[in-house]
Motif scaffolding. Structure first.
Motif, PDB file in Angstrom:
ATOM      1  N   GLY A 105       0.788  -1.229   0.000  1.00 26.70           N
ATOM      2  CA  GLY A 105       0.000   0.000   0.000  1.00 26.70           C
ATOM      3  C   GLY A 105       0.817   1.274   0.000  1.00 26.70           C
ATOM      4  N   ALA A 106       1.912   1.291   0.746  1.00 23.15           N
ATOM      5  CA  ALA A 106       2.722   2.510   0.860  1.00 23.15           C
ATOM      6  C   ALA A 106       3.286   2.954  -0.480  1.00 23.15           C
ATOM      7  CB  ALA A 106       3.854   2.285   1.860  1.00 23.15           C
ATOM      8  N   ASN A 107       3.496   2.011  -1.393  1.00 25.13           N
ATOM      9  CA  ASN A 107       4.084   2.350  -2.691  1.00 25.13           C
ATOM     10  C   ASN A 107       3.144   3.162  -3.575  1.00 25.13           C
ATOM     11  OD1 ASN A 107       6.330   0.856  -1.971  1.00 25.13           O
ATOM     12  ND2 ASN A 107       5.708  -0.970  -3.100  1.00 25.13           N
ATOM     13  N   TRP A 108       1.858   3.134  -3.255  1.00 24.59           N
ATOM     14  CA  TRP A 108       0.869   3.707  -4.171  1.00 24.59           C
ATOM     15  C   TRP A 108       0.159   4.931  -3.609  1.00 24.59           C
ATOM     16  CZ3 TRP A 108       1.229   1.774  -8.904  1.00 24.59           C
ATOM     17  CH2 TRP A 108       1.853   0.533  -9.040  1.00 24.59           C
ATOM     18  N   ARG A 109       0.568   5.405  -2.428  1.00 25.19           N
ATOM     19  CA  ARG A 109      -0.126   6.534  -1.805  1.00 25.19           C
ATOM     20  C   ARG A 109      -0.050   7.796  -2.652  1.00 25.19           C
ATOM     21  NH1 ARG A 109       2.358   5.289   4.146  1.00 25.19           N
ATOM     22  NH2 ARG A 109       0.927   3.574   4.706  1.00 25.19           N
ATOM     23  N   ILE A 110       1.077   8.000  -3.316  1.00 23.41           N
ATOM     24  CA  ILE A 110       1.236   9.247  -4.077  1.00 23.41           C
ATOM     25  C   ILE A 110       0.316   9.305  -5.292  1.00 23.41           C
ATOM     26  CG2 ILE A 110       3.628   9.557  -3.344  1.00 23.41           C
ATOM     27  CD1 ILE A 110       4.492   8.586  -6.120  1.00 23.41           C
ATOM     28  N   TYR A 111      -0.254   8.170  -5.667  1.00 19.66           N
ATOM     29  CA  TYR A 111      -1.136   8.149  -6.842  1.00 19.66           C
ATOM     30  C   TYR A 111      -2.601   8.307  -6.465  1.00 19.66           C
ATOM     31  CZ  TYR A 111       3.083   6.371  -9.043  1.00 19.66           C
ATOM     32  OH  TYR A 111       4.377   6.229  -9.504  1.00 19.66           O
ATOM     33  N   ARG A 112      -2.887   8.354  -5.168  1.00 18.72           N
ATOM     34  CA  ARG A 112      -4.272   8.467  -4.726  1.00 18.72           C
ATOM     35  C   ARG A 112      -4.722   9.929  -4.715  1.00 18.72           C
ATOM     36  NH1 ARG A 112      -6.361   3.862  -2.495  1.00 18.72           N
ATOM     37  NH2 ARG A 112      -4.878   2.172  -2.050  1.00 18.72           N
ATOM     38  N   ALA A 113      -6.007  10.121  -4.942  1.00 20.25           N
ATOM     39  CA  ALA A 113      -6.587  11.463  -4.884  1.00 20.25           C
ATOM     40  C   ALA A 113      -6.792  11.876  -3.424  1.00 20.25           C
ATOM     41  CB  ALA A 113      -7.913  11.469  -5.636  1.00 20.25           C
ATOM     42  N   GLY A 114      -7.293  13.077  -3.216  1.00 17.98           N
ATOM     43  CA  GLY A 114      -7.467  13.590  -1.871  1.00 17.98           C
ATOM     44  C   GLY A 114      -8.407  12.766  -1.015  1.00 17.98           C
ATOM     45  N   ASP A 115      -9.353  12.069  -1.637  1.00 20.19           N
ATOM     46  CA  ASP A 115     -10.298  11.250  -0.875  1.00 20.19           C
ATOM     47  C   ASP A 115      -9.753   9.853  -0.591  1.00 20.19           C
ATOM     48  OD1 ASP A 115     -10.371  10.136  -3.385  1.00 20.19           O
ATOM     49  OD2 ASP A 115     -12.538  10.333  -3.661  1.00 20.19           O
ATOM     50  N   PRO A 161      -7.555   7.744  -8.956  1.00 16.48           N
ATOM     51  CA  PRO A 161      -8.301   8.405 -10.033  1.00 16.48           C
ATOM     52  C   PRO A 161      -8.939   7.373 -10.943  1.00 16.48           C
ATOM     53  CG  PRO A 161      -6.132   9.392  -9.752  1.00 16.48           C
ATOM     54  CD  PRO A 161      -6.141   8.158  -8.911  1.00 16.48           C
ATOM     55  N   ALA A 162     -10.060   7.708 -11.515  1.00 22.43           N
ATOM     56  CA  ALA A 162     -10.768   6.800 -12.411  1.00 22.43           C
ATOM     57  C   ALA A 162      -9.841   6.325 -13.526  1.00 22.43           C
ATOM     58  CB  ALA A 162     -11.988   7.500 -12.995  1.00 22.43           C
ATOM     59  N   GLY A 163      -9.792   5.020 -13.710  1.00 21.28           N
ATOM     60  CA  GLY A 163      -9.003   4.453 -14.792  1.00 21.28           C
ATOM     61  C   GLY A 163      -7.535   4.245 -14.485  1.00 21.28           C
ATOM     62  N   PHE A 164      -7.085   4.673 -13.304  1.00 20.06           N
ATOM     63  CA  PHE A 164      -5.648   4.564 -13.008  1.00 20.06           C
ATOM     64  C   PHE A 164      -5.153   3.126 -13.038  1.00 20.06           C
ATOM     65  CE2 PHE A 164      -2.301   3.820  -9.797  1.00 20.06           C
ATOM     66  CZ  PHE A 164      -1.267   4.513 -10.414  1.00 20.06           C
ATOM     67  N   LEU A 165      -5.899   2.201 -12.428  1.00 23.57           N
ATOM     68  CA  LEU A 165      -5.430   0.812 -12.309  1.00 23.57           C
ATOM     69  C   LEU A 165      -5.476   0.043 -13.622  1.00 23.57           C
ATOM     70  CD1 LEU A 165      -6.998  -0.117  -8.860  1.00 23.57           C
ATOM     71  CD2 LEU A 165      -4.617   0.446  -9.357  1.00 23.57           C
ATOM     72  N   THR A 166      -6.047   0.644 -14.650  1.00 21.72           N
ATOM     73  CA  THR A 166      -6.020   0.035 -15.985  1.00 21.72           C
ATOM     74  C   THR A 166      -5.254   0.913 -16.981  1.00 21.72           C
ATOM     75  OG1 THR A 166      -8.179   1.049 -16.498  1.00 21.72           O
ATOM     76  CG2 THR A 166      -8.188  -1.212 -15.647  1.00 21.72           C
ATOM     77  N   SER A 167      -4.537   1.892 -16.462  1.00 21.32           N
ATOM     78  CA  SER A 167      -3.852   2.855 -17.321  1.00 21.32           C
ATOM     79  C   SER A 167      -2.491   2.348 -17.787  1.00 21.32           C
ATOM     80  CB  SER A 167      -3.653   4.172 -16.566  1.00 21.32           C
ATOM     81  OG  SER A 167      -2.722   3.997 -15.496  1.00 21.32           O
ATOM     82  N   GLU A 168      -1.968   2.980 -18.821  1.00 24.19           N
ATOM     83  CA  GLU A 168      -0.623   2.669 -19.303  1.00 24.19           C
ATOM     84  C   GLU A 168       0.415   3.000 -18.236  1.00 24.19           C
ATOM     85  OE1 GLU A 168       0.309   4.383 -23.050  1.00 24.19           O
ATOM     86  OE2 GLU A 168      -1.397   3.463 -24.098  1.00 24.19           O
ATOM     87  N   LEU A 169       0.160   4.045 -17.457  1.00 27.86           N
ATOM     88  CA  LEU A 169       1.092   4.408 -16.386  1.00 27.86           C
ATOM     89  C   LEU A 169       1.201   3.272 -15.377  1.00 27.86           C
ATOM     90  CD1 LEU A 169       2.871   6.341 -14.756  1.00 27.86           C
ATOM     91  CD2 LEU A 169       0.769   7.329 -13.781  1.00 27.86           C
TER      92      LEU A 169
END
Length: 231
Positions: free
Chosen positions: A103-113, A117-125
């Motif tokens: 979990g700690a590896n992905w905190r910077i990709y989370r939105a304020g809530d 973001p929508a589509g992030f987990l299926t994104s090219e990034l």
């Protein structure tokens, strides 16, 4: 969680190289009298990036103890390099995806809530990040396939420890599954038989008092799948 190599008196049907998730596979094969060589050679976190080299066409593990075990397995099969194998290679390298899902590896990709973001987990990034995390494992499979071997990779138990994010676990597993499929690796996927309606591992296939591993019954599902494929 380890298991010794096991061949019995019959010719080995496959070489098993993996992390601790290979343990139940080896134990189940031994219990069923299925001859094989190999087993776990280390922890899953050690087989994602930077764990091997190819020198003069031969695969060499950087960790001396792992290389020694690897060479011992090859000797049991009367070969000196993977390229000389006459049996399929079965592996779990790169598939301990709970490490990718920490979990700690992905905190910077989370939105304020706190949500992604929508589509992030299926994104090219996201796909690119996970592939980078597993680049050493993918290179291992690419090398083995380049040698002309039949290569099978086993998807992990569907168990998500507290340190890992379940959504990232599922998405990262799908990224690795697609990457291996595109390379030409055969995926051993027993999720339909081992999971409940939520997609989590059923208790009957979980190692007791252990948040990550499958048990002997899970290993039996995998061995049955291997046998059905002609191994």
């Amino acid at each position: 969680m380890t298991t010794p190599s096991s061949t019995g008196t019959a010719p080995a049907r496959f070489l098993l190289l993996g992390d601790s998730h290979a343990g139940p596979i080896g134990r189940a094969a031994t219990a069923a009298g299925v001859p094989f060589v190999g087993g776990p050679v280390g922890s899953g976190r050690d087989f994602n990036v930077g764990f091997h080299d190819v020198r003069d066409g031969a695969l060499v593990f950087r960790d001396a103890a792992v290389q020694e075990r690897h060479r011992g397995f090859l000797a049991e099969l009367a070969v000196t390099d993977l390229g000389q194998l006459r049996v399929p290679l079965v592996s779990t390298f790169g598939l301990s995806v709970h490490f990718f899902a920490t979990g700690a590896n992905w905190r910077i990709y989370r939105a304020g809530d706190g949500a992604f973001p929508a589509g992030f987990l299926t994104s090219e990034l996201f796909d690119g990040i996970v592939r980078a995390m597993a680049r050493g494992a993918l290179a291992f499979y690419r090398h083995a396939l380049g040698l002309g071997l039949r290569v099978l990779a086993v998807l992990p138990p569907q168990r998500v420890p507290g340190m890992s994010d379940p959504l990232v676990f599922a998405a990262a597993q799908e990224t690795i599954r697609r990457a291996l499929d595109a390379l030409g690796v055969e995926l051993v996927d027993v999720r339909a038989r081992a999971t409940d309606g939520t997609g989590r591992q059923r208790a009957a296939f979980c190692e007791p008092d252990d948040p990550i591993h499958g048990n002997l019954a899970f290993g039996r599902l995998i061995v049955a799948d291997l046998l059905a494929r002609g191994l």
